[in-house]
Structure formats: structure tokens, C-alpha cells
Design an enzyme around this catalytic site. Structure first.
Site, PDB file in Angstrom:
ATOM      1  N   THR A 163      13.061  15.693 -11.163  1.00  0.00           N
ATOM      2  CA  THR A 163      12.120  16.652 -10.566  1.00  0.00           C
ATOM      3  C   THR A 163      12.759  17.524  -9.508  1.00  0.00           C
ATOM      4  O   THR A 163      12.425  18.705  -9.378  1.00  0.00           O
ATOM      5  CB  THR A 163      10.924  15.886  -9.950  1.00  0.00           C
ATOM      6  OG1 THR A 163      10.272  15.145 -10.972  1.00  0.00           O
ATOM      7  CG2 THR A 163       9.930  16.841  -9.319  1.00  0.00           C
ATOM      8  N   SER A 212      14.404  11.962 -16.151  1.00  0.00           N
ATOM      9  CA  SER A 212      14.828  10.560 -16.149  1.00  0.00           C
ATOM     10  C   SER A 212      14.018   9.695 -17.100  1.00  0.00           C
ATOM     11  O   SER A 212      14.410   8.570 -17.403  1.00  0.00           O
ATOM     12  CB  SER A 212      14.771   9.974 -14.738  1.00  0.00           C
ATOM     13  OG  SER A 212      13.442   9.722 -14.326  1.00  0.00           O
ATOM     14  N   THR A 217      12.700  10.375 -10.500  1.00  0.00           N
ATOM     15  CA  THR A 217      12.067   9.190  -9.920  1.00  0.00           C
ATOM     16  C   THR A 217      11.546   8.197 -10.966  1.00  0.00           C
ATOM     17  O   THR A 217      11.442   7.005 -10.679  1.00  0.00           O
ATOM     18  CB  THR A 217      10.891   9.597  -9.018  1.00  0.00           C
ATOM     19  OG1 THR A 217       9.917  10.308  -9.791  1.00  0.00           O
ATOM     20  CG2 THR A 217      11.374  10.472  -7.870  1.00  0.00           C
ATOM     21  N   THR A 226      11.160  -0.856  -6.579  1.00  0.00           N
ATOM     22  CA  THR A 226      10.364  -0.453  -7.735  1.00  0.00           C
ATOM     23  C   THR A 226       9.586   0.807  -7.387  1.00  0.00           C
ATOM     24  O   THR A 226       9.275   1.049  -6.220  1.00  0.00           O
ATOM     25  CB  THR A 226       9.385  -1.585  -8.134  1.00  0.00           C
ATOM     26  OG1 THR A 226       8.752  -1.266  -9.370  1.00  0.00           O
ATOM     27  CG2 THR A 226       8.319  -1.816  -7.081  1.00  0.00           C
ATOM     28  N   GLN A 271       4.128 -10.730 -13.726  1.00  0.00           N
ATOM     29  CA  GLN A 271       3.445  -9.443 -13.600  1.00  0.00           C
ATOM     30  C   GLN A 271       3.155  -9.104 -12.140  1.00  0.00           C
ATOM     31  O   GLN A 271       2.864  -7.957 -11.820  1.00  0.00           O
ATOM     32  CB  GLN A 271       2.141  -9.459 -14.391  1.00  0.00           C
ATOM     33  CG  GLN A 271       2.338  -9.606 -15.888  1.00  0.00           C
ATOM     34  CD  GLN A 271       1.033  -9.671 -16.651  1.00  0.00           C
ATOM     35  OE1 GLN A 271       0.030  -9.102 -16.236  1.00  0.00           O
ATOM     36  NE2 GLN A 271       1.026 -10.382 -17.770  1.00  0.00           N
ATOM     37  N   CYS A 272       3.239 -10.082 -11.263  1.00  0.00           N
ATOM     38  CA  CYS A 272       2.999  -9.855  -9.839  1.00  0.00           C
ATOM     39  C   CYS A 272       4.242  -9.233  -9.197  1.00  0.00           C
ATOM     40  O   CYS A 272       5.371  -9.609  -9.517  1.00  0.00           O
ATOM     41  CB  CYS A 272       2.704 -11.172  -9.125  1.00  0.00           C
ATOM     42  SG  CYS A 272       1.287 -12.076  -9.778  1.00  0.00           S
TER      43      CYS A 272
END
Length: 335
Positions: free
Chosen positions: A11, A57, A88, A159, A268-269
Site C-alpha cells: 500500500t 503482499s 501489510t 500478527t 485459535q486464541c
């Protein structure tokens, strides 16, 4: 200090087109003007590579990771520190991937990008790029890191948390390495790893990613795993649980494991430590020989699987290395 910048796309250097944002801004001119106006750094000591082709990306692949690695090594001896400008969407995958491949690089590599293109008045490009420059000029940056939204993160502990907020990234387990300000505030750099000397280049490998959801059936899971992949990454519940009351679900995973494909279990947490067998609902995964991702981010464990497959490890060595820190990506060795 001599710096090298690798521009991959994303971006930060995009412009409007009839089909949406695409790479096309004069990033080189913008960057060097920024250095002349707002930095004591001599722009003659800054080199820049624009990878060809520049990409969104979202189109990044293991080959893209390797192209960045190759460019960094090409300038290793002529620069003291490195900045990578990256989109990003998959930046946290790339920073994780490079952290494993560059443990013997010996010089800091800081990634950054922006939520808005540099030509927009509301853009965060200037703040993020100057932050990345300040990070490498500080002398505190080490390994592969990511600067975004006033925070510096370990590259394999981060993340993407938001597609719109200026603080678009988070490190849910370890927190940031530093926060920019007057002065910068530096935190514990975190754990280190065993390193990996002379890694083989990244190659594309077939990794199946399965997210456990209420109502998943054994037939659907089996079809998702056919043909059998080279590895399976299961995004389980909590500390590594799955629906153990669904007939045949564990058998579908066992069939892949018996065929020689490693099975890795992440949570998943965003904040969790996978402990297979802690609950009865996770016992089936332990029984088929699955291994724990411990507290790695999803990006870190996925790219680590790709890295280990690219090294050609046998099943036993592969499983052993999943839980061992190569570059500080996991808090403690797998028990």
C-alpha cells in the site's frame, strides 16, 4: 551508518487505478526527499532496491520471501542495517519467515509499511518509515523486527490486528520490543533461539490449514485433506482441543499422520499455550502423534513449517524442531 532499503510493493507505494490500488508511486523520490528534509542521515549512504515485479503482499509466496532474503544478502557487506518496505496483509508472515532464515545475518532488518498510500494526506507512511529508520539508527534493533504504529515488534511474535487502524499490528504474547516517543521506551528483547546455519532456500510446499469449527464432519475434513498434504496445521480450540464426539474426525487426521505428514496444532486464541491432552477433547490429537505449536502466532508456526519442509528434515527431526526456538518465536521448548 550505511543503510539499505528493499521495496517489495504494498500500500505504501500504491496509486489509484480503474481496478483499485496498484503499485506505481515514485517511492524512491519520496524516500530520499524524506531523508533530506527530516534526517541527519546522509542520503548518499542509503541504497534502495525495488524488487521486480512489485506486488500487493496478498500475492506473496515463499519465493517472494526468498527474493527478499537474496537481496538482503546481496547488500550484506555494504550496509550496516536494513529496512524492508512491505505490504501489510502478509507482512507478519514475511517477518516470521525471514527470522528463521537470517539467524546468522548479524545485522538488523526492520520491516514497515502503511495503511494508506504515501500520496494521501491521511497517510501513516511517513510516521512508519521514519520510525523504522529511527529503530535501526538507535543501535538497539536486532534480528528481524517490524515497526508500525509507534511500536517495534519482534518479527516472529507479531500478527496483523487491524486493516484500518494506524496501530495495525500487535504482539499478543510478548508485547512490543519498543514504543517510539521522546525518548523511545525499550522493553525486554525476549528469548533467543538456536539459530540455523546455512539454511536451504524457501521452496513451495503443500501445507493444509484446517480450522476446527462447531459442526465440522469427518467427511468434510477428509475431503479437505485429500490428496494428503506434506503437513497439516490444525487451528484448534483453546489449548489444543477439537470435537472428540464427532465419529471419524480423529481417524481422518490419523490417516494423514500415518502417511508420514506431520500434524501441528496451534490455537485459535491469540493468547494461548497449546497443551495436547490437557482436556479429553484434545487427547485424540495427542494420540495420533500431533505436536504442539506451544505459543507461536499462526504466522510464525505456518512459516516455520514451510521453513522446516524446505530444509528437508525427516519426520522425527521435523517434530523436534517445531517446538524448539530457532529465532525466539516460541517461549519455551516443547515439553
Amino acid at each position: 551508518m550505511r543503510l539499505h532499503v528493499t521495496y517489495t510493493g504494498g500500500t505504501i507505494g500504491m496509486v489509484e487505478s480503474p481496478d483499485g490500488l496498484v503499485p506505481g508511486a515514485d517511492l524512491r523520490g519520496w524516500l530520499f526527499q524524506l531523508l533530506r528534509q527530516g534526517s541527519d542521515l546522509d542520503s548518499s549512504k542509503v541504497s534502495l532496491t525495488a524488487l521486480d515485479p512489485l506486488i500487493d503482499s496478498s500475492n506473496a509466496t515463499p519465493g517472494s520471501w526468498q527474493s527478499i532474503i537474496d537481496d538482503l544478502w546481496r547488500f550484506h557487506d555494504s550496509a550496516d542495517a536494513f529496512i524492508v518496505l512491505h505490504g501489510t496483509d502478509t507482512m507478519s508472515y514475511t517477518t516470521s519467515a525471514l527470522s528463521y532464515a537470517l539467524t546468522d545475518f548479524g545485522k538488523p532488518v526492520v520491516f514497515t509499511g502503511s495503511q494508506h498510500p504515501l500520496g494521501k494526506i491521511e497517510s501513516d507512511a511517513t510516521a512508519n518509515v521514519t520510525g523504522a529508520f529511527n529503530a535501526v539508527l538507535s543501535g538497539h534493533a536486532q534480528g528481524v523486527e517490524l515497526f508500525f504504529g509507534h511500536h517495534l515488534f519482534a518479527g516472529n511474535r507479531v500478527t496483523k490486528a487491524s486493516s484500518w487502524a494506524f496501530e495495525g499490528f500487535a504482539s499478543p504474547i510478548t508485547g512490543p520490543v519498543a514504543q517510539s516517543g521522546t525518548p523511545w521506551h525499550w522493553n525486554d528483547a525476549g528469548s533467543e533461539g538456536c539459530g540455523w546455519r546455512n539454511p536451504a532456500p524457501y521452496r513451495q510446499h503443500d501445507i493444509a490449514v484446517v480450522t476446527m469449527v462447531p459442526g465440522i464432519s469427518a467427511d468434510r475434513l477428509a475431503s479437505m485433506l485429500a490428496p494428503h498434504p506434506q503437513a497439516v496445521l490444525i487451528r484448534a480450540y483453546g489449548v489444543g482441543n477439537m470435537p472428540d464426539a464427532v465419529p471419524g474426525l480423529t481417524d481422518a487426521i490419523r490417516a494423514v499422520a500415518d502417511g508420514g505428514a506431520p500434524v501441528i496444532v496451534a490455537s485459535q486464541c491469540q493468547q494461548a499455550e497449546v497443551m495436547l491432552g490437557r482436556y479429553q477433547a484434545g487427547a485424540g490429537l495427542a494420540e495420533v502423534g500431533a505436536c504442539s505449536a506451544v505459543d507461536m502466532t499462526f504466522e510464525a508456526v505456518y512459516t516455520k513449517i514451510m521453513f522446516l519442509l524446505s530444509q528437508g528434515l525427516g519426520a522425527a527431526d521435523f517434530t523436534d524442531w517445531v517446538g524448539r526456538p530457532i529465532a525466539g518465536e516460541v517461549s519455551s521448548p516443547q515439553q
